[in-house]
Design an enzyme around this catalytic site. Sequence first.
Site, PDB file in Angstrom:
ATOM      1  NE  ARG A  80      22.747 -39.658 -15.971  1.00 51.47           N
ATOM      2  CZ  ARG A  80      23.919 -39.126 -16.260  1.00 51.47           C
ATOM      3  NH1 ARG A  80      25.028 -39.754 -15.977  1.00 51.47           N
ATOM      4  NH2 ARG A  80      23.987 -37.944 -16.829  1.00 51.47           N
ATOM      5  CB  ALA A 115      28.038 -33.399 -14.211  1.00 47.62           C
ATOM      6  CG  HIS A 145      35.059 -37.998 -19.614  1.00 46.21           C
ATOM      7  ND1 HIS A 145      34.301 -37.552 -18.551  1.00 46.21           N
ATOM      8  CD2 HIS A 145      36.121 -37.173 -19.702  1.00 46.21           C
ATOM      9  CE1 HIS A 145      34.888 -36.491 -18.030  1.00 46.21           C
ATOM     10  NE2 HIS A 145      35.995 -36.251 -18.708  1.00 46.21           N
ATOM     11  CG  ASN A 149      34.061 -40.654 -15.346  1.00 45.59           C
ATOM     12  OD1 ASN A 149      33.668 -39.509 -15.511  1.00 45.59           O
ATOM     13  ND2 ASN A 149      33.523 -41.690 -15.955  1.00 45.59           N
TER      14      ASN A 149
END
Length: 150
Positions: free
Chosen positions: A19, A78, A101, A75
Amino acid sequence: MTSTVFVLNGPNLNLLGLREPEVYGSETLTDIEKKVAERGKALGFLVDFRQTNIEGVLVDWIQEARTKAKGIVINPAAYTHTSVALHDALKAADVPAIEVHLSNVHAREDFRHHSFVSPVARGIVVGFGSYGYELALEGLARILAQSGHA
């Protein structure tokens, strides 16, 4: 003596390497887990590395850390920008947490600039790619040593 540290990963991080590699890099989460385990061992930590796409599972793991971990590296992906539940769980966890992050969220879309996690984290590491996890572990080790909980 080895102390357990939870390294918790939120949604879509299981897709690392596939991704948006231009944003998140080409390493997989398994690659990161191996590095984190090695660095953790060098710091005297047993790393319990986990990933889920489900917010409630992250909340359960944070609550579990109260009794099973010396600290948390998280982490939240979203959920960083949306989850009051993670904020509340981390606030109640009674162990230090470091937010990490891979990308510099402050150089990205405006909605990524707000974190519900940051106000309850002892530290924040952004923009260093997978190395950020290692930096987070080092920071956590220092916090624990300074507090006498190492």
